[in-house]
Design an enzyme around this catalytic site. Structure first.
Site, mmCIF file in Angstrom:
data_model
loop_
_atom_site.group_PDB
_atom_site.id
_atom_site.type_symbol
_atom_site.label_atom_id
_atom_site.label_comp_id
_atom_site.label_asym_id
_atom_site.label_seq_id
_atom_site.Cartn_x
_atom_site.Cartn_y
_atom_site.Cartn_z
ATOM 1 C CG MET A 262 37.221 39.255 40.372
ATOM 2 S SD MET A 262 37.262 38.728 42.124
ATOM 3 C CE MET A 262 36.428 40.105 42.881
ATOM 4 C CG ASN A 264 35.927 42.225 38.613
ATOM 5 O OD1 ASN A 264 36.585 42.300 39.627
ATOM 6 N ND2 ASN A 264 36.257 41.456 37.587
ATOM 7 C CD GLU A 297 32.737 34.345 40.202
ATOM 8 O OE1 GLU A 297 32.761 35.383 40.891
ATOM 9 O OE2 GLU A 297 33.358 33.306 40.525
ATOM 10 C CD GLU A 319 34.096 34.323 47.757
ATOM 11 O OE1 GLU A 319 33.361 33.503 47.170
ATOM 12 O OE2 GLU A 319 34.504 35.371 47.207
HETATM 13 N N1 0A1 Z 1 35.999 36.141 44.563
HETATM 14 C C1 0A1 Z 1 36.264 35.189 43.552
HETATM 15 C C2 0A1 Z 1 37.500 34.412 43.682
HETATM 16 C C3 0A1 Z 1 38.793 35.074 43.416
HETATM 17 C C4 0A1 Z 1 39.651 35.224 44.445
HETATM 18 C C5 0A1 Z 1 40.905 35.725 44.257
HETATM 19 C C6 0A1 Z 1 41.265 36.059 42.998
HETATM 20 O O1 0A1 Z 1 42.508 36.553 42.772
HETATM 21 C C7 0A1 Z 1 43.397 36.485 43.797
HETATM 22 C C8 0A1 Z 1 40.409 35.927 41.944
HETATM 23 C C9 0A1 Z 1 39.147 35.427 42.169
HETATM 24 C C10 0A1 Z 1 35.193 34.133 43.623
HETATM 25 O O2 0A1 Z 1 34.842 33.707 44.714
HETATM 26 O O3 0A1 Z 1 34.736 33.680 42.603
HETATM 27 ZN ZN ZN Z 2 33.110 33.721 45.302
#
Ligand code: 0A1
Ligand code: ZN
Length: 874
Positions: A262, A264, A297, A319
């Site tokens: 993730m 963040n 990420e 994405e």
């Molecule tokens: N945004 C992250 C993927 C991700 C999606 C959902 C999650 O929990 C429900 C955790 C991570 C990525 O695209 O890497």
């Molecule tokens: Zn992603």
């Protein structure tokens, strides 16, 4: 009753803005206190305040310092509502949580004694009442107080301001993030962690501290992630001129994590399987995945964080674009053609199946029940193909120009896929109005190819016709704008000049047909001899090509095409023809004999010393079971298996000596090297070994067993273990036992042991093995990696999962229900196993539907699982 579904058409911008928020966490063993203080302004006068919140214990609410009476607000299962608020005010909310009991792994939870968070998509509402929507962006400051001994490391987003010792065995950390962000990018980590450190200096001279955290003792396995991060930072500067924008970049590896990783802001949280690696514990594929996910990420910092999504229907905005960027990065770090082959294989096996099943949805969906179900291959991988097509149409230079424009227009904003398409098309003077149908129409388009050569006129006529099968809620489709990269070859394999008024050449020199009509004929002039067509080069559009090319042309292209992707594609096409033929025979109970020409062609590949080893390994791969399940009219697992094994055995038999020679040539050479070339050599020699193992010859099993015990890296060890796990060999039990004893305390590596057993295709007992493993002391149903590597791997084992002699679906449905009660997101990911239901024969279909109905009727089934299963019934 709350509305079951949410719709894009109902989207309205926020009624309030938040200037800043301060979050104060007080972490304890049995509860956590969260105080949130926000500066809020009304954007639409007179709006009632609706804040999202789930599973929270509300302690107090204050407006401008005044505590509200319970009559002044309302708390529902999902909201805190304050009907009347001033135009501008300070809101203070105090909530209490129990992270130690949070098994959903969203919001704040504990993993192996470490406090961590997962807020995307809607986890922040499990931390405090807030505007849990991506279009509310604000500045965060955070304080974290916890026991100093148990939780020496206290992390959040942005800049580390200071840490205070509170004198009573507790300490407090202060963090402040200078960049506005939506709450789904908030993160917190508190624990006793080991760390490795490095620095990176950006083009404009910012010195960034890089830190990778993992549980103590695992730090030595973090260096590959660190190297990958630096490569990604360099690449983003070189290719897109994008620099990092904070002084610290942190990655934390966590054992219990629903997804891969993730993004963040400044504090990425990773599934530890995508951080930890060394040659004795990780395979070459693991190293490659880590490099690509660390990059993914990191790339989100610009495509996702600086420019984010206006609402979750736009998820592919960040994405699809970020997957495209990580695929391009990987292509630059390894071998472009091989990378493209791998990406397309994954797209076909997973996304094409999704697009053909009951849960097909557009890249920009119109509705959903559970936002978490948006994290699909359609949003990610097909989304990436859409971006790739844009780049193909405008060329690399044009695409960079568009990306610059995207950041110029939208930095700091929450935007839509429309905004992105406009930023790419407008500076390039391109019209994307038809192209945008790719975002709205689901299903994989079919492009049919018809050829005619008129020798007298010296003309070659290429007729292309497109269609798209009906998908849920979309019975008919409008034509797509399809970029088809192509070429014509003469009989020696030389590219012919393309004299056709509709062919364009993009700035990268690639020849394109932009098919926009339902049907169109393209005429090529000045062609003296019948040319051989090479079309859909590099897989320039995510379509199924219907092309009845002659066998001779396919073999010719396999050998001579200047486009490597298509050389391998033609080998797949031939493989499919051969397999389909054998499957039909197997279904009729006839004897199976493999076409000699095909065996000869593959044998020539095996023996050709001039083909690059990693590319050769791709040429030799047979079409996967997942692809067979899509192209065959009926999913007949037994027939698939018979056909595939027969072909593999025949290839092995006809090439035993050559395969052994390949094996010996590369086995044991630089066993610790992580060089891409050496990866390729290992891949080829391990593929040779797995072909040879089809012969079930004692001499070969001896080699496999020896490779297991002598292995100096995990790639070799796992190849051998996977072969042994699927054999009747006397060596099987001993190797499995050894691997277990060696890795039983390693939460990452033990997953390979589960997968090896769940993926065996020839062994009739896999269901029994898998169910027994769910009761094994090393297996934990609450750990997503355990569930994925055992249960999901089993469902991907098309042969054993669809064994008509056993009640597999029933046992699997029991497990889905068990997981669902604890963790709906993980359960939902298991449900895709039933996407093939319409492809089963009537008896099997009935068995599957009975189980789907049983699950849907289960009283407390989550909406995540219900949404995915219900659709299979309509
Ligand atoms: N945004 C992250 C993927 C991700 C999606 C959902 C999650 O929990 C429900 C955790 C991570 C990525 O695209 O890497
Ligand atoms: Zn992603």
């Amino acid at each position: 009753m709350k509305q079951e579904k949410i719709y894009l058409k109902d989207y309205k911008g926020p009624a309030f803005s938040v200037d800043s928020v301060h979050l104060d966490f007080n972490l304890n063993e049995d509860f956590c206190r969260v105080r949130a203080k926000s500066a809020i302004k009304q954007l639409t006068a007179g709006s009632a305040l609706h804040l999202n919140g789930v599973d929270l214990k509300l302690i107090a609410v204050k407006i401008n310092g005044q505590e509200l009476q319970p009559t002044e607000y309302q708390v529902t299962a999902e909201e805190l509502i304050i009907p009347s608020v001033p135009a501008s005010f300070t809101l203070e909310i105090e909530t209490q949580l129990e992270p130690q009991n949070n098994t959903s792994l969203e919001g704040l939870y504990k993993s192996s004694g470490i406090f961590c968070t997962q807020c995307e998509a809607q986890g922040f509402r499990k931390i405090t009442y807030f505007f849990d929507r991506p279009d509310v962006m604000t500045s965060y400051s955070v304080t974290i107080e916890a026991d100093k001994k148990k939780y020496p490391v206290l992390l959040s987003n942005g800049d580390r301001i200071k840490t205070e010792d509170l004198g009573n065995g507790r300490h407090k950390a202060y963090w402040s993030d200078p960049h506005k962000k939506p709450c789904y990018l908030f993160a917190l980590v508190a624990g006793d962690l080991g760390v490795i450190r490095d620095t990176f200096t950006t083009t404009s001279g910012r010195k960034v501290n890089l830190e990778v955290y993992a549980s103590h003792g695992k730090q030595d396995r973090c260096w590959h992630a660190m190297d990958s991060l630096k490569k990604a930072m360099t690449w983003d500067q070189d290719v897109y001129g994008l620099e990092y924008d904070l002084n610290d970049y942190m990655i934390v590896a966590i054992d219990d994590f629903n997804a891969g990783a993730m993004e963040n802001k400044g504090l990425n949280i990773f599934n530890s399987r995508l951080v930890l690696a060394d040659s004795s514990s990780a395979t070459d594929t693991d190293f490659h995945s880590i490099e690509s996910v660390v990059a993914h990420e990191y790339f989100h910092n610009w495509t996702g964080n600086r420019v984010t999504v206006a609402n979750w229907f736009q998820l592919s905005l960040k994405e699809g674009l970020t997957v495209f960027r990580d695929q391009e990065f990987s292509a630059d770090m390894t071998e472009r053609a091989v990378q493209r082959i791998e990406d397309v294989d994954a797209l076909r096996a997973g996304q094409f199946a999704e697009d053909a099943g009951p849960n097909a949805h557009p890249v920009r969906p119109e509705s959903c029940m559970a936002v978490d179900n948006f994290f699909t291959m359609t949003i990610y991988e097909k989304g990436s193909e859409l971006i790739r097509m844009m780049q193909t149409i405008v060329g690399r230079k044009g695409f960079r120009k568009g990306m610059d424009e995207y950041f110029r227009r939208h930095d700091g904003q929450a935007v839509t896929t429309e905004d992105f398409a406009a930023a790419i098309s407008e500076p390039n003077g391109k019209d994307f109005s038809q192209f945008k149908r790719w975002y709205n129409q689901s299903g994989t388009p079919v492009v049919s190819v018809l050829e005619k050569f008129d020798a007298a006129a010296g003309e070659y006529h290429l007729t292309l016709e497109q269609s798209c099968p009906p998908t849920p809620n979309q019975p008919t489709k409008e034509p797509f704008h399809v970029p088809l990269m192509m070429g014509l070859l003469d009989k020696n394999g030389k590219e012919l000049a393309l004299n056709c008024e509709h062919i364009t050449q993009n700035t990268d020199g690639k020849h394109l047909i932009e098919l926009k009509d339902h049907k169109k004929t393209f005429v090529f002039k000045g062609i003296k001899e019948r040319p051989v067509l090479s079309i859909l080069r590099e897989f320039s559009a995510p379509v199924n090509l219907h092309w009845e090319a002659s066998e001779d042309d396919l073999y010719f292209l396999m050998e001579k095409d200047t486009d490597s992707f298509n050389r391998r594609e033609m080998a797949q096409k031939m493989g499919l023809r051969v397999l389909s033929n054998l499957i039909a025979k197997a279904r009729k109970g006839e004897a199976l004999q493999v076409d000699e020409k095909y065996i000869n062609a593959l044998s020539a590949v095996i023996r050709d010393p001039n083909i690059d080893p990693s590319f050769k390994a791709k040429m030799l791969q047979l079409p996967s079971y997942a692809v067979l399940a899509q192209v065959e009219p009926v999913l007949d697992a037994e027939a698939f298996h018979k056909a595939r094994v027969t072909v593999r055995k025949t290839i092995a038999k006809m090439n035993k000596a050559a395969l052994l020679e390949t094996y010996r040539q590369f086995h044991g050479v630089e066993p610790k090297s992580r060089d891409t070339k050496v990866f390729g050599h290992r891949q080829l020699k391990n593929q040779a070994l797995s072909y040879l193992a089809e012969l079930q010859d004692p001499e070969i099993l001896e080699i496999v067993n020896k490779q297991y015990w002598d292995a100096q890296n995990m790639t070799d060890r796992m190849t051998a273990l996977t072969i042994l796990a699927d054999s009747q060999s006397e060596y099987r039990e001993k190797a499995l036992q050894h691997f277990h004893d060696e890795w039983k305390n390693d939460s990452v590596v033990i997953n390979k042991w589960f997968t090896a057993q769940a993926s065996a295709t020839s062994r009739p007992d896999v269901l029994k093995d898998v169910m027994a493993l769910t009761q094994h002391p090393t297996f934990n149903l609450q750990n997503p990696n355990n569930v994925y590597s055992l249960l999901r791997a089993f469902s991907a084992n098309i042969v054993r999962f669809n064994d008509p002699k056993l009640n597999v679906y029933e046992a699997y449905a029991d497990k889905i229900l068990e997981v669902d009660a604890k963790n709906p997101q993980v359960a939902a990911r298991l449900c895709s196993a039933f996407n093939f239901v319409q492809k089963l024969d009537p008896v099997m279909k009935d068995k599957a539907l009975t189980q789907i109905k049983r699950m849907v009727a289960a009283p407390n089934l989550s909406k995540n699982s219900r949404e995915l299963l219900q659709s299979a019934l309509t």
